[in-house]
Design a protein around this motif. Structure first.
Motif, PDB file in Angstrom:
ATOM      1  N   ASP A 262       0.817  -1.217   0.000  1.00  0.00           N
ATOM      2  CA  ASP A 262       0.000   0.000   0.000  1.00  0.00           C
ATOM      3  C   ASP A 262       0.853   1.270   0.000  1.00  0.00           C
ATOM      4  O   ASP A 262       0.387   2.338   0.382  1.00  0.00           O
ATOM      5  CB  ASP A 262      -0.963   0.005   1.191  1.00  0.00           C
ATOM      6  N   LEU A 263       2.096   1.156  -0.448  1.00  0.00           N
ATOM      7  CA  LEU A 263       2.952   2.338  -0.534  1.00  0.00           C
ATOM      8  C   LEU A 263       2.442   3.289  -1.617  1.00  0.00           C
ATOM      9  O   LEU A 263       2.389   4.507  -1.422  1.00  0.00           O
ATOM     10  CB  LEU A 263       4.391   1.920  -0.847  1.00  0.00           C
ATOM     11  N   PHE A 264       2.062   2.718  -2.771  1.00  0.00           N
ATOM     12  CA  PHE A 264       1.528   3.508  -3.881  1.00  0.00           C
ATOM     13  C   PHE A 264       0.152   2.973  -4.271  1.00  0.00           C
ATOM     14  O   PHE A 264      -0.109   1.777  -4.167  1.00  0.00           O
ATOM     15  CB  PHE A 264       2.441   3.413  -5.111  1.00  0.00           C
ATOM     16  N   ALA A 265      -0.701   3.859  -4.749  1.00  0.00           N
ATOM     17  CA  ALA A 265      -2.002   3.427  -5.263  1.00  0.00           C
ATOM     18  C   ALA A 265      -1.803   2.718  -6.599  1.00  0.00           C
ATOM     19  O   ALA A 265      -1.033   3.180  -7.446  1.00  0.00           O
ATOM     20  CB  ALA A 265      -2.922   4.630  -5.440  1.00  0.00           C
ATOM     21  N   THR A 266      -2.483   1.614  -6.787  1.00  0.00           N
ATOM     22  CA  THR A 266      -2.359   0.865  -8.035  1.00  0.00           C
ATOM     23  C   THR A 266      -2.680   1.740  -9.243  1.00  0.00           C
ATOM     24  O   THR A 266      -2.009   1.675 -10.271  1.00  0.00           O
ATOM     25  CB  THR A 266      -3.301  -0.362  -8.014  1.00  0.00           C
ATOM     26  N   ASN A 267      -3.706   2.588  -9.098  1.00  0.00           N
ATOM     27  CA  ASN A 267      -4.113   3.393 -10.249  1.00  0.00           C
ATOM     28  C   ASN A 267      -3.262   4.643 -10.447  1.00  0.00           C
ATOM     29  O   ASN A 267      -3.612   5.520 -11.230  1.00  0.00           O
ATOM     30  CB  ASN A 267      -5.602   3.745 -10.173  1.00  0.00           C
ATOM     31  N   SER A 268      -2.123   4.696  -9.755  1.00  0.00           N
ATOM     32  CA  SER A 268      -1.156   5.772 -10.007  1.00  0.00           C
ATOM     33  C   SER A 268      -0.015   5.289 -10.906  1.00  0.00           C
ATOM     34  O   SER A 268       0.813   6.081 -11.346  1.00  0.00           O
ATOM     35  CB  SER A 268      -0.574   6.291  -8.680  1.00  0.00           C
ATOM     36  N   ILE A 269       0.007   3.992 -11.195  1.00  0.00           N
ATOM     37  CA  ILE A 269       1.155   3.391 -11.887  1.00  0.00           C
ATOM     38  C   ILE A 269       1.122   3.630 -13.400  1.00  0.00           C
ATOM     39  O   ILE A 269       0.112   3.394 -14.068  1.00  0.00           O
ATOM     40  CB  ILE A 269       1.202   1.875 -11.626  1.00  0.00           C
ATOM     41  N   LEU A 270       2.251   4.107 -13.920  1.00  0.00           N
ATOM     42  CA  LEU A 270       2.512   4.151 -15.360  1.00  0.00           C
ATOM     43  C   LEU A 270       3.921   3.609 -15.555  1.00  0.00           C
ATOM     44  O   LEU A 270       4.840   4.043 -14.861  1.00  0.00           O
ATOM     45  CB  LEU A 270       2.426   5.576 -15.903  1.00  0.00           C
ATOM     46  N   TYR A 271       4.096   2.653 -16.450  1.00  0.00           N
ATOM     47  CA  TYR A 271       5.423   2.071 -16.603  1.00  0.00           C
ATOM     48  C   TYR A 271       5.789   1.832 -18.057  1.00  0.00           C
ATOM     49  O   TYR A 271       4.936   1.807 -18.945  1.00  0.00           O
ATOM     50  CB  TYR A 271       5.562   0.780 -15.789  1.00  0.00           C
ATOM     51  N   SER A 272       7.091   1.704 -18.284  1.00  0.00           N
ATOM     52  CA  SER A 272       7.628   1.519 -19.623  1.00  0.00           C
ATOM     53  C   SER A 272       7.495   0.061 -20.062  1.00  0.00           C
ATOM     54  O   SER A 272       7.981  -0.840 -19.378  1.00  0.00           O
ATOM     55  CB  SER A 272       9.106   1.923 -19.637  1.00  0.00           C
ATOM     56  N   ARG A 273       6.865  -0.135 -21.217  1.00  0.00           N
ATOM     57  CA  ARG A 273       6.704  -1.508 -21.717  1.00  0.00           C
ATOM     58  C   ARG A 273       8.045  -2.082 -22.162  1.00  0.00           C
ATOM     59  O   ARG A 273       8.272  -3.292 -22.084  1.00  0.00           O
ATOM     60  CB  ARG A 273       5.708  -1.519 -22.881  1.00  0.00           C
ATOM     61  N   GLU A 274       8.952  -1.209 -22.606  1.00  0.00           N
ATOM     62  CA  GLU A 274      10.279  -1.672 -23.029  1.00  0.00           C
ATOM     63  C   GLU A 274      11.096  -2.153 -21.832  1.00  0.00           C
ATOM     64  O   GLU A 274      11.740  -3.203 -21.884  1.00  0.00           O
ATOM     65  CB  GLU A 274      11.025  -0.541 -23.738  1.00  0.00           C
ATOM     66  N   LYS A 275      11.079  -1.389 -20.746  1.00  0.00           N
ATOM     67  CA  LYS A 275      11.888  -1.750 -19.579  1.00  0.00           C
ATOM     68  C   LYS A 275      11.257  -2.875 -18.774  1.00  0.00           C
ATOM     69  O   LYS A 275      11.941  -3.637 -18.092  1.00  0.00           O
ATOM     70  CB  LYS A 275      12.099  -0.523 -18.690  1.00  0.00           C
ATOM     71  N   ILE A 276       9.934  -2.966 -18.819  1.00  0.00           N
ATOM     72  CA  ILE A 276       9.240  -4.015 -18.072  1.00  0.00           C
ATOM     73  C   ILE A 276       8.450  -4.839 -19.083  1.00  0.00           C
ATOM     74  O   ILE A 276       7.212  -4.820 -19.120  1.00  0.00           O
ATOM     75  CB  ILE A 276       8.314  -3.402 -16.995  1.00  0.00           C
TER      76      ILE A 276
END
Length: 303
Positions: free
Chosen positions: A162-176
């Motif tokens: 619960d450190l970050f809200a799930t709906n705050s996540i944006l991530y790089s498809r290349e790196k992940i």
């Protein structure tokens, strides 16, 4: 090139008829200088969720791209997030489940702008508000820092799910690009996802409240899994097993913080069970001295 999709929004939904319209509206209100798509996976909802999604699909066929399951996949042990991951076309992936919503129309633009100018960044998150699904009023704020910050792997591990809200996540498809076994084997996706993000680049936190994360949602994963001590204990045991997998995966580079995090989780379970004597044993007493104890103990023992 102008029509190239920059962001794929991943949305999983099940029996969210009271929330899905607000979630979709919050995605559609985004002001961007790029194209994005909304990938929805409805896991055979038994209420009107699918019907509501279809009405949006008809109105925005180029943006909203649903999958309608006829049999519930989650109950079969299928990792439902994979259905959207496999078909995503965006350079970046944003997460918003069907019972949550975004509150800032510039959220995606702000995060993409940061990612585009910081190529070392693998994941970008931000502050969010917890909102009661029952009263529809704010409950608390998920704000792990009072300024913009790069979170280390150790801080992400110790911060918990619960450190970050799930709906705050944006991530790089290349790196992940490929998910590791510790993610695929986990019973919950957000905690191992942010750890994986931190392991693959820098994890940036933007200190702006840009989304609402619902709590007290009837039938939600949290309400089902952590509604009593036994279920909470089982959940934390599964988290401990996931952390053990991460420990082995990283060649025990983070063994100290993983051990400390597992001990802390056991400490809070003992408190919830009112086993005060056991919490005073060596290895647990240190947590009474942590500043977070005073902020978190009452919330944890009343979950």
């Amino acid at each position: 090139m102008a029509n190239k999709i920059m962001v794929s929004i991943e949305c999983t939904s099940y029996n969210h008829e009271n929330f899905i319209a607000e979630a979709l509206d919050s995605m559609l209100m985004q002001r961007t200088n790029f194209t994005y798509e909304i990938l929805i996976h409805d896991d055979a909802s038994t209420d009107r969720t699918a019907k509501i999604i279809k009405s949006y699909e008809q109105k925005y066929p180029d943006i909203i791209k649903p999958i309608y399951q006829t049999e519930n996949q989650y109950s079969k042990g299928v990792l439902v997030e994979e259905f959207n991951l496999e078909r995503a076309k965006g350079k970046y992936l944003a997460v918003c489940e069907g019972d949550d919503y975004w509150t800032d129309p510039d959220k995606l633009q702000k995060q993409v702008d940061y990612m585009e100018t910081h190529p070392q960044c693998s994941m970008c998150v931000h502050a969010a508000e917890r909102v009661s699904a029952v009263t529809k009023k704010p409950v608390s704020v998920m704000r792990p820092s009072h300024k913009n910050k790069i979170f280390s792997v150790e801080e992400v591990i110790e911060g918990g799910g619960d450190l970050f809200a799930t709906n705050s996540i944006l991530y790089s498809r290349e790196k992940i690009s490929e998910m590791p076994d510790f993610y695929l084997n986990a019973t919950v996706g957000d905690y191992p996802l942010v750890i994986w993000g931190a392991l693959n680049g820098t994890l940036c936190y933007i200190d702006q409240n840009m989304s609402a994360y619902r709590v007290d949602v009837k039938g939600s994963w949290t309400s089902v899994q952590v509604s009593d001590v036994a279920k909470k204990q089982k959940h934390l045991q599964e988290v401990a097993e996931m952390l053990d997998e991460i420990n082995a995966f990283t060649n025990y580079k983070y063994n100290c913080v993983i051990s400390r995090t597992k001990n802390r989780d056991r400490f809070y379970i003992l408190l919830k069970q009112m086993k005060i004597k056991e919490t005073m044993k060596r290895g647990y007493r240190q947590f009474y001295m942590k500043p977070e104890f005073f902020k978190r103990v009452f919330k944890r023992i009343t979950i």
